[in-house]
Design a protein around this motif. Structure first.
Motif, mmCIF file in Angstrom:
data_model
loop_
_atom_site.group_PDB
_atom_site.id
_atom_site.type_symbol
_atom_site.label_atom_id
_atom_site.label_comp_id
_atom_site.label_asym_id
_atom_site.label_seq_id
_atom_site.Cartn_x
_atom_site.Cartn_y
_atom_site.Cartn_z
ATOM 1 N N ASP A 99 0.807 -1.212 0.000
ATOM 2 C CA ASP A 99 0.000 0.000 0.000
ATOM 3 C C ASP A 99 0.850 1.276 0.000
ATOM 4 O OD1 ASP A 99 -2.332 -1.466 0.028
ATOM 5 O OD2 ASP A 99 -2.438 -1.503 2.212
ATOM 6 N N THR A 140 5.585 6.285 -3.759
ATOM 7 C CA THR A 140 6.274 7.070 -2.736
ATOM 8 C C THR A 140 6.975 6.164 -1.733
ATOM 9 O OG1 THR A 140 4.588 8.775 -3.012
ATOM 10 C CG2 THR A 140 6.002 8.962 -1.090
ATOM 11 N N ILE A 193 5.772 10.627 4.509
ATOM 12 C CA ILE A 193 4.811 11.156 3.539
ATOM 13 C C ILE A 193 3.986 10.014 2.947
ATOM 14 C CG2 ILE A 193 4.619 12.270 1.278
ATOM 15 C CD1 ILE A 193 7.141 13.930 2.145
ATOM 16 N N ALA A 194 4.651 8.920 2.606
ATOM 17 C CA ALA A 194 3.936 7.761 2.042
ATOM 18 C C ALA A 194 2.929 7.200 3.050
ATOM 19 C CB ALA A 194 4.927 6.678 1.626
ATOM 20 N N PHE A 238 1.495 8.796 5.524
ATOM 21 C CA PHE A 238 0.429 9.777 5.718
ATOM 22 C C PHE A 238 -0.558 9.763 4.571
ATOM 23 C CE2 PHE A 238 -1.357 14.095 5.548
ATOM 24 C CZ PHE A 238 -1.923 14.153 6.811
ATOM 25 N N SER A 239 -0.058 9.548 3.366
ATOM 26 C CA SER A 239 -0.935 9.615 2.193
ATOM 27 C C SER A 239 -1.502 8.264 1.776
ATOM 28 C CB SER A 239 -0.184 10.242 1.018
ATOM 29 O OG SER A 239 0.917 9.444 0.658
ATOM 30 N N SER A 240 -1.105 7.183 2.464
ATOM 31 C CA SER A 240 -1.626 5.859 2.118
ATOM 32 C C SER A 240 -3.107 5.777 2.468
ATOM 33 C CB SER A 240 -0.861 4.766 2.869
ATOM 34 O OG SER A 240 -1.377 3.506 2.531
ATOM 35 N N HIS A 241 -3.888 5.249 1.553
ATOM 36 C CA HIS A 241 -5.340 5.202 1.727
ATOM 37 C C HIS A 241 -5.804 4.002 2.547
ATOM 38 C CE1 HIS A 241 -5.819 8.511 -1.029
ATOM 39 N NE2 HIS A 241 -4.977 7.899 -1.847
#
Length: 123
Positions: free
Chosen positions: A59, A63, A113-114, A116-119
């Motif tokens: 997931d 990034t 960052i990855a 934080f932005s992982s769905h």
């Protein structure tokens, strides 16, 4: 997303090199360079493990994979620079080691960052 096989292979070779360098530092290196080699091996191993995690984190996306490549590349550059300082008496490599350090730091930031932005991560 899929497993990043190339990153996993790169991380595995980094891990193997870290073990070999650490063993040499413990059993064959002179006291004068033992600390340099041990430090390099430790940093390289930690960042090889981080790269394995990034390579297998499905997931994490692009990034996450970038974070792994930055961490593993930085660990390798840092470790090689310290090894060249100690083993080959190349103090000029002291200017290269910080490049590896910066790559490792950026790798951790990109990992954050990855994440934080992982769905697919539960908040």
């Amino acid at each position: 997303m899929r497993l990043d096989r190339n990153l996993l292979v790169f991380a595995a070779f980094n891990g193997a090199m870290a073990v070999a360098l650490g063993a040499f530092a413990a059993h064959g290196a002179s006291p004068a360079i033992k600390s340099l080699l041990t430090t390099g091996a430790q940093y390289q191993m930690v960042h090889a493990v981080l790269a394995v995690a990034c390579a297998t984190w499905l997931d994490g996306g692009k990034t996450g994979r970038i974070a792994g490549w930055l961490a593993a590349s930085g660990g390798l550059i840092f470790c090689l620079a310290l090894a060249m300082i100690g083993l080959l008496s190349l103090p000029v490599m002291g200017m290269i080691a910080p490049i590896g350090g910066i790559l490792m730091i950026v790798g951790w930031i990109v990992l954050a960052i990855a994440a934080f932005s992982s769905h697919n991560i539960n908040a």
